[in-house]
Design a protein around this motif. Structure first.
Motif, short mmCIF file in Angstrom:
data_model
loop_
_atom_site.label_atom_id
_atom_site.label_comp_id
_atom_site.label_asym_id
_atom_site.label_seq_id
_atom_site.Cartn_x
_atom_site.Cartn_y
_atom_site.Cartn_z
N ARG A 35 42.48 -25.31 16.46
CA ARG A 35 42.80 -24.48 15.30
C ARG A 35 42.27 -25.15 14.03
O ARG A 35 42.50 -26.35 13.80
CB ARG A 35 44.30 -24.25 15.20
CG ARG A 35 44.69 -23.14 14.22
CD ARG A 35 46.19 -22.86 14.26
NE ARG A 35 46.64 -22.29 15.52
CZ ARG A 35 46.59 -20.99 15.80
NH1 ARG A 35 46.09 -20.13 14.92
NH2 ARG A 35 47.05 -20.54 16.96
N LEU A 36 41.59 -24.37 13.21
CA LEU A 36 40.99 -24.87 11.97
C LEU A 36 42.02 -24.88 10.85
O LEU A 36 43.11 -24.31 10.95
CB LEU A 36 39.79 -24.01 11.59
CG LEU A 36 38.69 -23.91 12.65
CD1 LEU A 36 37.63 -22.90 12.23
CD2 LEU A 36 38.06 -25.27 12.89
N ALA A 42 38.71 -22.03 16.80
CA ALA A 42 37.34 -22.22 17.25
C ALA A 42 37.32 -22.51 18.74
O ALA A 42 38.26 -23.10 19.28
CB ALA A 42 36.68 -23.37 16.48
N LEU A 44 34.50 -23.99 21.61
CA LEU A 44 33.18 -24.58 21.87
C LEU A 44 33.05 -24.92 23.35
O LEU A 44 34.05 -25.14 24.05
CB LEU A 44 32.99 -25.87 21.06
CG LEU A 44 33.13 -25.80 19.54
CD1 LEU A 44 32.95 -27.19 18.94
CD2 LEU A 44 32.13 -24.82 18.94
N ARG A 60 39.57 -35.32 16.46
CA ARG A 60 39.25 -34.47 15.33
C ARG A 60 39.13 -35.27 14.05
O ARG A 60 39.83 -36.26 13.86
CB ARG A 60 40.32 -33.39 15.14
CG ARG A 60 40.38 -32.36 16.23
CD ARG A 60 41.33 -31.24 15.87
NE ARG A 60 40.95 -30.55 14.63
CZ ARG A 60 41.52 -29.45 14.17
NH1 ARG A 60 42.51 -28.91 14.86
NH2 ARG A 60 41.13 -28.89 13.05
N ASP A 63 38.12 -30.42 10.30
CA ASP A 63 37.65 -29.30 11.11
C ASP A 63 36.45 -29.66 11.97
O ASP A 63 35.76 -28.77 12.50
CB ASP A 63 37.30 -28.10 10.21
CG ASP A 63 38.54 -27.38 9.69
OD1 ASP A 63 39.64 -27.66 10.20
OD2 ASP A 63 38.40 -26.54 8.79
N ASP A 75 30.64 -29.22 14.15
CA ASP A 75 31.49 -28.31 13.38
C ASP A 75 31.92 -27.14 14.25
O ASP A 75 31.58 -27.07 15.44
CB ASP A 75 30.78 -27.85 12.10
CG ASP A 75 29.52 -27.01 12.37
OD1 ASP A 75 29.35 -26.53 13.51
OD2 ASP A 75 28.72 -26.84 11.43
N ALA A 76 32.66 -26.19 13.65
CA ALA A 76 33.24 -25.09 14.42
C ALA A 76 32.20 -24.13 14.97
O ALA A 76 32.49 -23.35 15.87
CB ALA A 76 34.25 -24.33 13.57
N SER A 77 30.97 -24.18 14.44
CA SER A 77 29.90 -23.33 14.95
C SER A 77 29.18 -23.96 16.14
O SER A 77 28.29 -23.35 16.72
CB SER A 77 28.89 -23.02 13.84
OG SER A 77 28.11 -24.17 13.54
N ALA A 97 29.11 -21.97 20.81
CA ALA A 97 30.40 -21.54 20.25
C ALA A 97 30.70 -20.14 20.78
O ALA A 97 29.81 -19.28 20.82
CB ALA A 97 30.36 -21.53 18.74
#
Length: 336
Positions: A35-36, A42, A44, A60, A63, A75-77, A97
């Motif tokens: 969770r961001l 997110a 992955l 972590r 984020d 990152d989340a992407s 992602a």
């Protein structure tokens, strides 16, 4: 038969995904959920782009996710934003992602064809979001194929053998399954049961007079390969006295293993104060027996040296339709 890939499946429940890293095997893929800071989730691929090491074994930084092997940071992407030992990460250093949509209590994920998620939104589940409904749930990992699970819950004629204490007094058989409604992607059936007094569990939960007789309406719906819905209503002279919805999120881990996200939802006018605890206990015990049978059937299938042809009966109509839908989805994906 395998299982459709181009479908939204439940990856987790909302309360499972917090500040930590959650690893789950979904459709033969290792997936990392977290969770961001803005509250979104997110997802992955749970593998570092540098070496085959799970990102979930790292940690972590706000984020970002840092691989616990060399410190590659994502990152989340899924883009690698830091590679130790050099100024810039190499071109193409990223992991996939996956699209995620949170509709509490479920976190939905799409691991199929990229972009396909826009054509098939996840199913709507308004009874899980309030409006007079209350819900309680649990998660299990069942060593049985997702097709077996759908077929099992589309045929409740087994209740007299497997769960006799749940059957209302005086009802010795379910009415024949006459009407099955089939659309391109779903299957549904409805049964009306004759008037009968309350079973002990019905009386405890509903708060109704056990000596009175009530009708029942039971439905089952194959909503998508990832979601099964059953309803059960106790009907009084003025309408439903108790409405129950049993929701199953079925998510294949691999062939022969399925994550089951179970939610029991209820609403009614004169419910007992501990209706939630009563229902949780009833359906937990019911799930224990169901799982034991399903895992036994899977073992029998695995032990058969050659595929065996089993006999189908009238009560299998909805189950066979659901199997056909899933099979056509798999064949279409393979053709594409």
């Amino acid at each position: 038969m395998s299982y459709p890939q181009d479908c939204w499946y439940v990856a987790a429940t909302s309360d499972e995904v917090g500040d930590g890293l959650v690893s789950r095997r979904i459709l033969d893929r290792s997936v990392l959920l977290f969770r961001l800071s803005d509250g979104s989730i997110a997802a992955l691929e749970d593998r570092c782009a540098h070496r085959p090491y799970p990102l979930s074994a790292g940690h972590r930084e706000d984020d970002l996710v840092v691989c616990g092997y060399h410190g590659c940071t994502y990152d989340a992407s899924g883009r690698c934003v830091r590679m130790p030992g050099q100024d810039n990460p190499p071109w193409g250093a990223q992991v996939r992602a996956f699209p995620v949509l949170e509709r509490a209590p479920f976190v939905w994920i799409w691991t199929g064809t990229p972009g396909g998620e826009r054509l098939r939104p996840p199913p709507s589940t308004p009874w899980l979001q309030g409006d007079g409904w209350s819900s309680v749930g649990e998660r299990r990992v069942v060593a049985a194929d997702v097709v077996l699970l759908h077929e099992h819950y589309l045929d409740l004629t087994n209740v007299f053998e497997m769960h006799p204490e749940l059957v209302p007094p005086g009802i010795e058989a379910l009415p024949p399954l006459e009407e099955v409604i089939v659309s391109e992607m779903s299957v549904a059936y409805t049964r009306e049961l004759p008037q009968a007094p309350l079973a002990p569990w019905e009386a405890k939960v509903s708060g109704l007079d056990r000596l009175e007789s009530f009708g029942r309406r039971e439905t089952g719906t194959f909503v998508t390969p990832g979601l099964h819905k059953q309803t059960y209503s106790i009907i009084g002279p003025d309408g439903p006295e108790l409405e129950l919805v049993r929701t199953h999120g079925f998510t294949p881990e691999s062939s022969g293993v399925t994550h089951v996200f179970l939610q029991i939802s209820w609403r009614g006018g004169s419910l007992s104060s501990d209706a939630g605890a009563q229902l949780a206990g009833v359906f937990h015990e019911m799930a224990d027996r169901d799982v034991a049978v399903l895992e036994t059937m899977q073992r029998c299938l695995d032990e058969d040296p050659t595929p065996r042809r089993y006999v189908n009966v009238k009560a299998d109509r909805a189950a066979l339709r659901a199997r056909k839908i899933m099979q056509s989805m798999v064949e279409e994906e393979r053709a594409d």
